[in-house]
Motif scaffolding. Structure first.
Motif, mmCIF file in Angstrom:
data_model
loop_
_atom_site.group_PDB
_atom_site.id
_atom_site.type_symbol
_atom_site.label_atom_id
_atom_site.label_comp_id
_atom_site.label_asym_id
_atom_site.label_seq_id
_atom_site.Cartn_x
_atom_site.Cartn_y
_atom_site.Cartn_z
ATOM 1 N N THR A 7 0.749 -1.207 -0.072
ATOM 2 C CA THR A 7 -0.134 -0.142 -0.166
ATOM 3 C C THR A 7 0.814 1.377 0.098
ATOM 4 O OG1 THR A 7 -1.835 1.328 1.226
ATOM 5 C CG2 THR A 7 -0.046 0.042 2.528
ATOM 6 N N THR A 8 0.331 2.264 -0.578
ATOM 7 C CA THR A 8 1.000 3.524 -0.345
ATOM 8 C C THR A 8 0.713 4.276 0.585
ATOM 9 O OG1 THR A 8 -0.487 4.674 -2.172
ATOM 10 C CG2 THR A 8 1.585 3.456 -2.887
ATOM 11 N N ASN A 9 -0.373 3.889 1.437
ATOM 12 C CA ASN A 9 -1.098 4.920 2.492
ATOM 13 C C ASN A 9 -0.452 4.628 3.698
ATOM 14 O OD1 ASN A 9 -3.188 6.419 3.434
ATOM 15 N ND2 ASN A 9 -4.496 4.965 3.895
ATOM 16 N N THR A 14 -2.544 -3.366 6.727
ATOM 17 C CA THR A 14 -3.915 -3.266 5.988
ATOM 18 C C THR A 14 -4.757 -4.360 6.518
ATOM 19 O OG1 THR A 14 -3.609 -4.315 3.768
ATOM 20 C CG2 THR A 14 -3.253 -1.986 4.088
ATOM 21 N N GLY A 15 -6.073 -4.121 6.522
ATOM 22 C CA GLY A 15 -7.148 -5.276 6.938
ATOM 23 C C GLY A 15 -7.073 -5.814 8.308
ATOM 24 N N THR A 16 -7.656 -6.992 8.500
ATOM 25 C CA THR A 16 -7.708 -7.694 9.732
ATOM 26 C C THR A 16 -7.252 -8.940 9.656
ATOM 27 O OG1 THR A 16 -9.781 -8.227 9.581
ATOM 28 C CG2 THR A 16 -9.435 -5.706 10.641
ATOM 29 N N ALA A 17 -6.781 -9.419 10.881
ATOM 30 C CA ALA A 17 -6.211 -11.022 10.818
ATOM 31 C C ALA A 17 -7.303 -12.023 10.680
ATOM 32 C CB ALA A 17 -5.573 -10.924 12.222
ATOM 33 N N GLY A 110 5.979 2.286 10.605
ATOM 34 C CA GLY A 110 4.652 2.447 9.945
ATOM 35 C C GLY A 110 4.036 3.815 10.473
ATOM 36 N N PHE A 111 4.281 4.100 11.735
ATOM 37 C CA PHE A 111 3.720 5.204 12.288
ATOM 38 C C PHE A 111 4.171 6.621 12.077
ATOM 39 C CE2 PHE A 111 1.815 2.005 15.264
ATOM 40 C CZ PHE A 111 0.574 1.737 14.469
ATOM 41 N N ALA A 112 5.551 6.633 12.178
ATOM 42 C CA ALA A 112 6.358 7.746 12.175
ATOM 43 C C ALA A 112 6.989 8.339 10.988
ATOM 44 C CB ALA A 112 7.189 7.975 13.450
ATOM 45 N N ALA A 113 7.660 7.112 10.271
ATOM 46 C CA ALA A 113 8.364 7.276 9.143
ATOM 47 C C ALA A 113 7.911 7.429 7.923
ATOM 48 C CB ALA A 113 9.337 5.957 8.924
ATOM 49 N N ASP A 114 8.403 8.488 7.051
ATOM 50 C CA ASP A 114 8.001 8.759 5.846
ATOM 51 C C ASP A 114 7.656 7.395 5.161
ATOM 52 O OD1 ASP A 114 8.293 9.382 2.605
ATOM 53 O OD2 ASP A 114 7.631 11.291 3.796
ATOM 54 N N VAL A 318 -5.948 1.334 12.079
ATOM 55 C CA VAL A 318 -4.610 1.496 11.428
ATOM 56 C C VAL A 318 -4.947 1.289 9.995
ATOM 57 C CG1 VAL A 318 -2.733 0.250 10.903
ATOM 58 C CG2 VAL A 318 -3.466 0.362 13.223
ATOM 59 N N ASP A 319 -5.894 0.556 9.550
ATOM 60 C CA ASP A 319 -6.416 0.415 8.100
ATOM 61 C C ASP A 319 -6.627 1.548 7.340
ATOM 62 O OD1 ASP A 319 -6.768 -1.439 5.833
ATOM 63 O OD2 ASP A 319 -8.695 -0.894 6.094
ATOM 64 N N GLU A 320 -7.216 2.647 8.251
ATOM 65 C CA GLU A 320 -7.816 3.885 7.508
ATOM 66 C C GLU A 320 -6.435 4.851 7.305
ATOM 67 O OE1 GLU A 320 -10.371 5.653 10.434
ATOM 68 O OE2 GLU A 320 -11.523 3.712 10.594
#
Length: 408
Positions: A7-9, A14-17, A110-114, A318-320
């Motif tokens: 994903t580029t987002n 993405t998604g759930t388990a 995933g949360f802070a890095a570009d 997170v998926d959002e």
């Protein structure tokens, strides 16, 4: 097993388990927990850094569980990671804590890095089977990054740096002084043996003794631009690390309650005779014993259901990605605060009251039943539970959310 799609987002989660993913990693975690349980008390008393234990986690694939499958990681979801923390806590909450912090610390990829640099960080983490410790404790004064040429010099002291002395890299949060990024707080990732980093080895607490949570001193540590992971800000998606770590704590306490109950049941079943005033022949058939067991099992099941629901919700938020709003993030934090409240209470109560049904012989030092209480009592002091109750109450009464911080 589900696979995290490209994903580029913002992140690759993405998604759930699905059921297959959860079942696979549940089995892995249970096997590791069984091995940790064989000498958990002896290792607790030795009070050493958990370097051998971390190798066990590496070999089982638990360290790279959240890393994207396309880079050789487990490709699993956060819900699964929280379950793994819970299962390991039944046997060794110290090791589970280090893994929990590792998930959150490395989760900042995933949360802070570009997004443009995330692949490189994921690959380095997976290929090196890195365990990420941290030196972020916000109750200490900020570490300082002083601009120096094309990089920085890092100085300061941080207490409660979980996993730092035992892991492969240290995630530090520091305030920039000078240069183009003056005034920003940056996450930097430093290899364990970087010149100028000194691990003080001063962690000697009542419980969680193998969590490697001692202080770290940084003296003129050279930090390059490539060591900078990202900025610590207040944008909603990037601050999901806070509800994430709070949910990890909730599962830690829940797992301790489950472990204490399981150990208590073993002791009860091994007792041949009931109390002399009892109408029952065997201890396990005593109605007072059964009443306490029924109470504990029922309340643990209720907290499990709440924790599982919150774990699934975390992945949904997170998926959002970029679409996560401050309100959506706040509502997630409230649901996780509920887990934190009840898991803290059930963890402390079960670990304390389990002695009521196991009898005086269970207080012997070699039984080690006290380990569960020492662990949950120690870690549950991380941040006052009354403030989590306040968060839930303010939201329920007035729709008020607490200011974003590394605790809320």
């Amino acid at each position: 097993m589900s696979v995290i799609a490209e994903t580029t987002n913002r992140s690759r989660w993405t998604g759930t388990a699905d059921a297959a993913e959860r079942a696979h990693w549940r089995g892995v975690a249970e096997r590791v927990a069984a091995e940790l349980a064989t000498d958990a008390l002896q290792r607790d008393r030795a009070n050493d850094d958990p370097t051998v234990e971390l190798d066990l986690l590496r070999d089982a694939g638990l360290v790279t569980l959240l890393q994207p499958a396309e880079f050789g990681g487990g490709g699993a979801h956060w819900e699964t990671a929280f379950l793994v923390i819970r299962i390991l806590s039944r046997a060794d909450a110290s090791v589970a804590q280090v893994l929990a912090y590792h998930y959150i610390n490395s989760g900042n990829i995933g949360f802070a890095a570009d997004p443009t640099v995330q692949e490189a960080w994921h690959r380095k983490t997976t290929e090196g089977r890195w365990v990420w410790g941290d030196s972020v404790n916000p109750t200490d004064p900020d570490l300082e990054l002083t601009a120096d040429g094309d990089g920085y010099r890092l100085n300061g002291l941080k207490r409660f740096s979980t996993g730092a002395s035992a892991g492969d890299v240290v995630l530090a949060a520091a305030l920039v002084r000078g240069g183009e990024r003056d005034g920003q707080v940056l996450f930097v990732v430093l290899d364990h043996d970087r010149d100028g980093i000194r691990y003080l080895g001063d962690w000697d607490a009542l419980g969680q003794r193998l969590s490697a949570s001692g202080s770290v001193h940084f003296e003129d540590v050279r930090v390059s631009a490539e060591d900078v992971l990202g900025e610590l800000g207040d944008e909603p998606f990037s601050t999901l690390i806070t509800p994430g770590i709070q949910l990890a704590f909730g599962n830690l306490y829940l797992g301790i309650a489950e472990g204490a109950l399981a150990r208590g049941l073993d002791l009860v079943r091994a007792r041949p005779r009931a109390w002399f005033l009892s109408q029952a022949d065997s201890y396990r058939d005593d109605p007072f014993v059964q009443r306490v067991v029924g109470e504990f099992a029922s309340r643990i099941a209720a907290v499990e259901a709440l924790a599982d629901r919150a774990g699934r919700l975390f992945d949904e938020v997170v998926d959002e990605g970029d679409a996560v709003t401050a309100e959506r993030r706040g509502e997630l934090a409230i649901e996780i605060a509920k887990v934190k409240v009840v898991s803290t209470e059930i963890g402390i109560e079960v670990a304390n009251r389990i002695f009521e049904i196991t009898g005086s012989s269970s207080a012997r030092a070699d039984v080690g039943l006290d380990l569960f209480w020492r662990n949950v009592r120690t870690h549950s002091l991380h941040d006052p539970i009354d403030y989590k109750k306040l968060e839930v109450g303010a939201w329920t009464l007035n729709g008020e959310l607490q200011p974003i911080s590394l605790y809320t």
